[in-house]
Enzyme design. Sequence first.
Site, PDB file in Angstrom:
ATOM      1  N   ASP A 243      -5.490   7.507   2.697  1.00  0.00           N
ATOM      2  CA  ASP A 243      -6.278   5.969   2.217  1.00  0.00           C
ATOM      3  C   ASP A 243      -6.873   5.307   3.953  1.00  0.00           C
ATOM      4  O   ASP A 243      -6.276   5.204   5.021  1.00  0.00           O
ATOM      5  CB  ASP A 243      -4.967   4.950   2.787  1.00  0.00           C
TER       6      ASP A 243
ATOM      7  N   ASP B 105      -6.261   2.606  -3.402  1.00  0.00           N
ATOM      8  CA  ASP B 105      -7.091   2.362  -2.352  1.00  0.00           C
ATOM      9  C   ASP B 105      -6.856   4.140  -2.175  1.00  0.00           C
ATOM     10  O   ASP B 105      -7.599   4.320  -0.651  1.00  0.00           O
ATOM     11  CB  ASP B 105      -6.579   1.583  -1.346  1.00  0.00           C
TER      12      ASP B 105
ATOM     13  N   TYR C 190       4.683  -0.622  10.896  1.00  0.00           N
ATOM     14  CA  TYR C 190       4.237  -0.682   9.755  1.00  0.00           C
ATOM     15  C   TYR C 190       2.325  -0.333   9.124  1.00  0.00           C
ATOM     16  O   TYR C 190       1.981  -0.897  10.133  1.00  0.00           O
ATOM     17  CB  TYR C 190       4.028  -2.168   8.247  1.00  0.00           C
TER      18      TYR C 190
ATOM     19  N   LYS D 233       2.188   2.057   2.802  1.00  0.00           N
ATOM     20  CA  LYS D 233       3.322   2.434   2.112  1.00  0.00           C
ATOM     21  C   LYS D 233       2.192   3.983   2.212  1.00  0.00           C
ATOM     22  O   LYS D 233       1.578   4.780   2.493  1.00  0.00           O
ATOM     23  CB  LYS D 233       3.448   2.350   0.240  1.00  0.00           C
TER      24      LYS D 233
ATOM     25  N   ASP E 194       2.641   5.893  -0.783  1.00  0.00           N
ATOM     26  CA  ASP E 194       1.795   6.496  -1.814  1.00  0.00           C
ATOM     27  C   ASP E 194       1.298   7.768  -2.133  1.00  0.00           C
ATOM     28  O   ASP E 194       0.249   8.703  -1.712  1.00  0.00           O
ATOM     29  CB  ASP E 194       0.029   5.747  -1.618  1.00  0.00           C
TER      30      ASP E 194
ATOM     31  N   GLN F 286       5.060  25.037 -18.428  1.00  0.00           N
ATOM     32  CA  GLN F 286       4.661  25.910 -19.288  1.00  0.00           C
ATOM     33  C   GLN F 286       5.058  27.027 -18.998  1.00  0.00           C
ATOM     34  O   GLN F 286       5.714  27.295 -17.798  1.00  0.00           O
ATOM     35  CB  GLN F 286       3.093  26.127 -20.066  1.00  0.00           C
TER      36      GLN F 286
HETATM   37  C1  F6R Z   1       0.966  -2.475  -0.259  1.00  0.00           C
HETATM   38  C2  F6R Z   1      -0.322  -2.682   0.669  1.00  0.00           C
HETATM   39  C3  F6R Z   1      -0.661  -4.704   0.552  1.00  0.00           C
HETATM   40  C4  F6R Z   1      -0.668  -4.939   1.858  1.00  0.00           C
HETATM   41  C5  F6R Z   1      -0.789  -6.448   1.790  1.00  0.00           C
HETATM   42  C6  F6R Z   1      -1.511  -7.365   3.371  1.00  0.00           C
HETATM   43  O1  F6R Z   1       1.190  -0.880   0.192  1.00  0.00           O
HETATM   44  O2  F6R Z   1      -0.708  -2.295   1.460  1.00  0.00           O
HETATM   45  O3  F6R Z   1       0.470  -4.775  -0.181  1.00  0.00           O
HETATM   46  O4  F6R Z   1       0.430  -5.139   2.592  1.00  0.00           O
HETATM   47  O5  F6R Z   1      -1.613  -7.311   1.084  1.00  0.00           O
HETATM   48  O6  F6R Z   1      -2.252  -6.886   4.162  1.00  0.00           O
HETATM   49  P1  F6R Z   1      -2.191  -7.340   5.282  1.00  0.00           P
HETATM   50  O7  F6R Z   1      -1.428  -7.617   6.490  1.00  0.00           O
HETATM   51  O8  F6R Z   1      -3.205  -5.986   5.972  1.00  0.00           O
HETATM   52  O9  F6R Z   1      -2.749  -8.310   5.484  1.00  0.00           O
HETATM   53 MG    MG Z   2      -4.249   0.730   1.322  1.00  0.00          MG
HETATM   54 MG    MG Z   3      -2.358   3.477  -0.836  1.00  0.00          MG
END
Ligand code: F6R
Ligand code: MG
Ligand code: MG
Length: 365
Positions: free
Chosen positions: A11, A52, A228, A231, A233, A241
């Site tokens: 991403d 994304d 963090y 994710k 992904d 087959q």
């Molecule tokens: C899920 C993901 C989104 C963000 C959310 C908040 O994997 O990436 O749900 O966690 O949009 O994002 P921020 O903290 O960057 O505003």
């Molecule tokens: Mg993202």
């Molecule tokens: Mg993603």
Amino acid sequence: MKITLSHIKADIGGYVGHSASHPEVLAKAEECLAKAKQAGLLIDYHVTKCGDDLQLIMTHQQGEESPKIHKLAWDTFVEGTEVAKKLKLYGAGQDLLVDAFAGNVKGMGPGVAEMEFEERKSEPVIIFMADNTSAGAWNMPLYKMFADPFNTIGLVIAPNMHTGFTFEVHDVKEHKKITLNAPEEIYDLLVFIGAPSRYVIKAVYHRDTGEIASVSSTQRLSLIADRYVGKDDPVCIVRTQGIFPAVGEVLEPFASPILVEGWMRGSHTGPLMPVSIPDSTPARFDGPPRVVGLGFQLSEGNLGKPRDMFADKSFNLARHQANEMADMMRRHGPFEPHRLPLEEMEYTTMPQVISKLRDRFVDLD
Ligand code: F6R
Ligand code: MG
Ligand code: MG
């Protein structure tokens, strides 16, 4: 002919928010991989997206973990990040966790799944890609494909599959692995893979021949970065087959949506919805988590034109059910089991709330 199929993804910026990939980023990746094909490094490639995430699917003869192929992917992500920054896309470059490439993209943020094999007379392969969930999301589908006769009738009635498959399971917290055989060890196997936030199926092998059947990305971004960063992904390559489950047996697990971890802020449980590539645009509460499946009919390493397997109408009911499940989970708001258990949440305010309120906690009688 021995070929390597490498899938490397990252991403590097969302459009809008985390909901989709920008066409200019995809075009830049296309340009980078076209050059590598022209230069003879790649036999073929396919650039695509899931939500994304930018997905680079490449065939070559450099073997697994080739520094040349990993560098090509890294450089492509760096060039794509430049485009993402110019467009001020959201989280531009977010999965590139280090400043400089050091030989292998593993541990640097991107997700990787690679397999080297002798291409068969006909080699149908399905590549699954998911958005807004983590690597353990493949555990139940892979178990169903390769060990569950209620999903894969070939395990019961196809002589070349009847001996079963071997599962390589990784403990992503302790960095250990174990190999278990189906069918004899399925109860032991399930003790582990039923806890998908810790135990993840990395690979599956055909027992009679030792042939690789499936490989997944198992990188857990939060464990790499210690914070963090989105994710994982994950992606998963499955050969189909012949000695492997049929295409229909490989797709069948996704007809019954299951709950996986991820969704909003990587901190929720939600249904994994099978969709076509154009529909991999998680929008409701940044989700619900999506899975796409691209089918390739390899020919001397050439990928040809892929088929978008979940575009099929027979997955309409699964999408409908996933939407109903999403509604049911959303009803819980900030409560478990929609919100993940404390130790699995990717975002938390617990440390600051505890330190603010510590003095107000009194002992129970
Ligand atoms: C899920 C993901 C989104 C963000 C959310 C908040 O994997 O990436 O749900 O966690 O949009 O994002 P921020 O903290 O960057 O505003
Ligand atoms: Mg993202
Ligand atoms: Mg993603």
